[in-house]
Motif scaffolding. Structure first.
Motif, PDB file in Angstrom:
ATOM      1  N   GLN A   1      10.026  -0.171   5.376  1.00 21.18           N
ATOM      2  CA  GLN A   1       9.335   1.150   5.962  1.00 21.18           C
ATOM      3  C   GLN A   1       8.177   0.873   6.119  1.00 21.18           C
ATOM      4  O   GLN A   1       7.302   1.832   6.691  1.00 21.18           O
ATOM      5  N   ALA A   2       7.601  -0.506   6.342  1.00 23.84           N
ATOM      6  CA  ALA A   2       6.114  -0.707   6.502  1.00 23.84           C
ATOM      7  C   ALA A   2       6.013  -0.911   8.048  1.00 23.84           C
ATOM      8  O   ALA A   2       4.760  -0.199   8.281  1.00 23.84           O
ATOM      9  N   THR A   3       6.630  -1.610   8.844  1.00 26.21           N
ATOM     10  CA  THR A   3       6.521  -1.544  10.204  1.00 26.21           C
ATOM     11  C   THR A   3       7.618  -0.999  11.034  1.00 26.21           C
ATOM     12  O   THR A   3       8.704  -1.601  10.755  1.00 26.21           O
ATOM     13  N   THR A   4       7.190  -0.830  12.273  1.00 31.63           N
ATOM     14  CA  THR A   4       8.153  -0.529  13.433  1.00 31.63           C
ATOM     15  C   THR A   4       7.685  -1.396  14.569  1.00 31.63           C
ATOM     16  O   THR A   4       6.639  -1.679  14.779  1.00 31.63           O
ATOM     17  N   PHE A   5       8.663  -1.292  15.523  1.00 29.49           N
ATOM     18  CA  PHE A   5       8.485  -2.152  16.688  1.00 29.49           C
ATOM     19  C   PHE A   5       8.662  -1.262  17.941  1.00 29.49           C
ATOM     20  O   PHE A   5       9.763  -0.559  18.067  1.00 29.49           O
ATOM     21  N   HIS A   6       7.717  -1.559  18.935  1.00 26.04           N
ATOM     22  CA  HIS A   6       7.901  -0.577  20.041  1.00 26.04           C
ATOM     23  C   HIS A   6       7.653  -1.442  21.233  1.00 26.04           C
ATOM     24  O   HIS A   6       6.469  -1.985  21.466  1.00 26.04           O
ATOM     25  N   PRO A   7       8.478  -1.829  22.269  1.00 26.10           N
ATOM     26  CA  PRO A   7       8.552  -2.619  23.254  1.00 26.10           C
ATOM     27  C   PRO A   7       7.360  -2.064  24.201  1.00 26.10           C
ATOM     28  O   PRO A   7       7.366  -0.947  24.718  1.00 26.10           O
ATOM     29  N   VAL A   8       6.733  -2.967  24.943  1.00 29.82           N
ATOM     30  CA  VAL A   8       5.830  -2.698  26.021  1.00 29.82           C
ATOM     31  C   VAL A   8       5.830  -3.579  27.223  1.00 29.82           C
ATOM     32  O   VAL A   8       6.581  -4.634  27.017  1.00 29.82           O
ATOM     33  N   ASP A   9       5.645  -3.269  28.164  1.00 25.96           N
ATOM     34  CA  ASP A   9       5.586  -3.947  29.669  1.00 25.96           C
ATOM     35  C   ASP A   9       4.647  -3.174  30.406  1.00 25.96           C
ATOM     36  O   ASP A   9       3.958  -2.456  30.138  1.00 25.96           O
ATOM     37  N   GLU A  10       4.647  -3.689  31.666  1.00 23.03           N
ATOM     38  CA  GLU A  10       3.560  -3.304  32.784  1.00 23.03           C
ATOM     39  C   GLU A  10       3.866  -1.841  33.002  1.00 23.03           C
ATOM     40  O   GLU A  10       2.911  -1.220  33.393  1.00 23.03           O
TER      41      GLU A  10
ATOM     42  N   HIS B   1       0.797  -1.370  -0.151  1.00 22.12           N
ATOM     43  CA  HIS B   1      -0.125  -0.059   0.099  1.00 22.12           C
ATOM     44  C   HIS B   1       0.803   1.354   0.059  1.00 22.12           C
ATOM     45  O   HIS B   1       0.372   2.333  -0.549  1.00 22.12           O
ATOM     46  N   GLN B   2       2.204   1.184   0.621  1.00 30.23           N
ATOM     47  CA  GLN B   2       2.961   2.382   0.565  1.00 30.23           C
ATOM     48  C   GLN B   2       3.553   2.226  -1.078  1.00 30.23           C
ATOM     49  O   GLN B   2       3.543   3.584  -1.529  1.00 30.23           O
TER      50      GLN B   2
ATOM     51  N   THR C   1       4.977   6.648   3.110  1.00 35.18           N
ATOM     52  CA  THR C   1       6.101   5.900   3.412  1.00 35.18           C
ATOM     53  C   THR C   1       6.694   6.247   4.570  1.00 35.18           C
ATOM     54  O   THR C   1       7.448   5.563   5.489  1.00 35.18           O
ATOM     55  N   GLU C   2       6.201   7.462   5.069  1.00 36.56           N
ATOM     56  CA  GLU C   2       6.731   8.162   6.561  1.00 36.56           C
ATOM     57  C   GLU C   2       5.798   7.709   7.363  1.00 36.56           C
ATOM     58  O   GLU C   2       5.928   8.270   8.568  1.00 36.56           O
ATOM     59  N   LYS C   3       4.610   6.839   7.120  1.00 33.35           N
ATOM     60  CA  LYS C   3       3.858   6.570   8.115  1.00 33.35           C
ATOM     61  C   LYS C   3       3.960   4.855   8.275  1.00 33.35           C
ATOM     62  O   LYS C   3       2.908   4.443   7.837  1.00 33.35           O
ATOM     63  N   PRO C   4       5.007   4.305   8.727  1.00 29.58           N
ATOM     64  CA  PRO C   4       4.905   2.959   9.090  1.00 29.58           C
ATOM     65  C   PRO C   4       4.052   2.382  10.155  1.00 29.58           C
ATOM     66  O   PRO C   4       3.562   3.549  10.916  1.00 29.58           O
ATOM     67  N   LEU C   5       3.565   1.056   9.905  1.00 24.99           N
ATOM     68  CA  LEU C   5       2.340   0.764  11.162  1.00 24.99           C
ATOM     69  C   LEU C   5       3.164   0.556  12.348  1.00 24.99           C
ATOM     70  O   LEU C   5       4.159  -0.454  12.280  1.00 24.99           O
ATOM     71  N   PRO C   6       2.747   1.077  13.420  1.00 25.03           N
ATOM     72  CA  PRO C   6       3.646   0.670  14.736  1.00 25.03           C
ATOM     73  C   PRO C   6       3.263  -0.490  15.361  1.00 25.03           C
ATOM     74  O   PRO C   6       2.007  -0.626  15.398  1.00 25.03           O
ATOM     75  N   ILE C   7       3.952  -1.316  15.595  1.00 23.99           N
ATOM     76  CA  ILE C   7       3.781  -2.600  16.335  1.00 23.99           C
ATOM     77  C   ILE C   7       3.978  -2.632  17.794  1.00 23.99           C
ATOM     78  O   ILE C   7       5.176  -2.358  17.946  1.00 23.99           O
ATOM     79  N   TYR C   8       3.101  -2.695  18.763  1.00 19.34           N
ATOM     80  CA  TYR C   8       3.467  -2.619  20.134  1.00 19.34           C
ATOM     81  C   TYR C   8       3.572  -4.175  20.691  1.00 19.34           C
ATOM     82  O   TYR C   8       2.415  -4.796  20.614  1.00 19.34           O
ATOM     83  N   ALA C   9       4.488  -4.580  21.188  1.00 16.62           N
ATOM     84  CA  ALA C   9       4.620  -6.046  21.691  1.00 16.62           C
ATOM     85  C   ALA C   9       5.526  -6.109  22.569  1.00 16.62           C
ATOM     86  O   ALA C   9       6.464  -5.300  22.970  1.00 16.62           O
ATOM     87  N   PRO C  10       5.645  -7.194  23.423  1.00 17.71           N
ATOM     88  CA  PRO C  10       6.680  -7.617  24.367  1.00 17.71           C
ATOM     89  C   PRO C  10       8.110  -7.701  23.519  1.00 17.71           C
ATOM     90  O   PRO C  10       8.355  -7.922  22.456  1.00 17.71           O
ATOM     91  N   ALA C  11       9.144  -7.289  24.374  1.00 19.07           N
ATOM     92  CA  ALA C  11      10.579  -7.088  23.985  1.00 19.07           C
ATOM     93  C   ALA C  11      11.164  -8.690  23.971  1.00 19.07           C
ATOM     94  O   ALA C  11      12.190  -8.977  23.403  1.00 19.07           O
ATOM     95  N   GLN C  12      10.332  -9.745  24.807  1.00 18.92           N
ATOM     96  CA  GLN C  12      10.851 -11.074  24.559  1.00 18.92           C
ATOM     97  C   GLN C  12       9.954 -11.999  24.036  1.00 18.92           C
ATOM     98  O   GLN C  12       8.825 -11.824  24.341  1.00 18.92           O
TER      99      GLN C  12
END
Length: 249
Positions: free
Chosen positions: A109-118, A78-79, A86-97
């Motif tokens: 340029q499609a997706t980025t990773f953002h770690p989450v925890d409590e 779709h990009q 292309t400057e708007k990748p889909l952010p994926i929030y998920a555990p670091a492990q």
């Protein structure tokens, strides 16, 4: 806040079914919760994937992430077609492990990773989101999610065993999406990081949740049997997850 059950089955899809994925929509955000096998085929009935603002993954078991790779391809296409910048990748929030899983989430340029925890608290559009680690049995982190918008609270329990500490996180939720992996006849003698339908109903009742959705169901379960084992929940509507079910909060 509108919640759509895209799919709900586990550990694998039954005929014409698929494994967990839920679409949450408000006036300012579209968020996908988990991305199991067959989720994208159902998501397209409600919104194009390039309209998503974020993907939140509870954990990395296959039934919850099987479509992530094709989602990455889809956003990339779709990009290329100029339907998503292309400057708007889909952010994926998920555990670091585990690290190997986390490292697979950024894609071109499609997706980025953002770690989450409590400790993670964030806002996407008009939705405030926080996380709770659940009792899921195998050592790798799994996180429930609390989403708040316009005075309403949705709690997505992800996969959670009986030792999850829900107090202060899910109390009084307007909708509690809670797994009911087992029925009475196949519930293990020892907890295995999952709840039965009966336990899910009892938990939602104890937490005074205003409505309950029982999900993460084996494809061969009969709806009436699930309803019968959920009778302990009396606080409000008890929904049994079905493909396409929509709930407005």
């Amino acid at each position: 806040m509108r919640i759509t059950v895209l799919v709900y089955q586990s550990p694998y899809p039954g005929p014409n079914g698929a494994t967990p994925g839920y679409l949450v929509e408000t006036r300012a955000a579209r968020i996908l919760l988990d991305c199991g096998s067959g989720v994208l085929a159902q998501l397209g009935n409600h919104t194009p994937i390039y309209h998503l603002d974020a993907l939140l993954l509870s954990h990395y078991h296959h039934d919850h992430i099987a479509d992530v790779g094709v989602l990455q391809y889809g956003i990339m296409v779709h990009q290329l077609f100029s339907q998503r910048p292309t400057e708007k990748p889909l952010p994926i929030y998920a555990p670091a492990q585990p690290i190997a899983n986390a490292q697979s989430l950024p894609y071109k340029q499609a997706t980025t990773f953002h770690p989450v925890d409590e400790k993670t608290q964030m806002t996407i559009g008009d939705i405030q989101i926080s996380f709770l680690r659940t009792d899921h049995g195998d050592g790798d982190p799994c996180f429930a999610m609390r989403l708040e918008a316009s005075g309403k609270v949705l709690v997505y329990g992800a996969d959670s065993g009986p030792h999850t500490k829900w107090k202060g996180f899910a109390d009084g939720a307007d909708l509690f999406i809670c797994e009911g992996t087992y029925l009475d006849h196949n519930k293990p003698k020892e907890p295995k990081g999952h709840l039965s339908v009966r336990e899910a109903a009892q938990l939602a009742q104890e937490l005074a949740c205003r409505s309950l959705m029982i999900t993460h169901l084996y494809a061969e379960y009969e709806v009436e049997e699930v309803k019968n084992q959920a009778k302990a929940y009396q606080n409000g509507p008890c929904h049994i997850a079905q493909i396409g079910l929509q709930i407005e909060l």
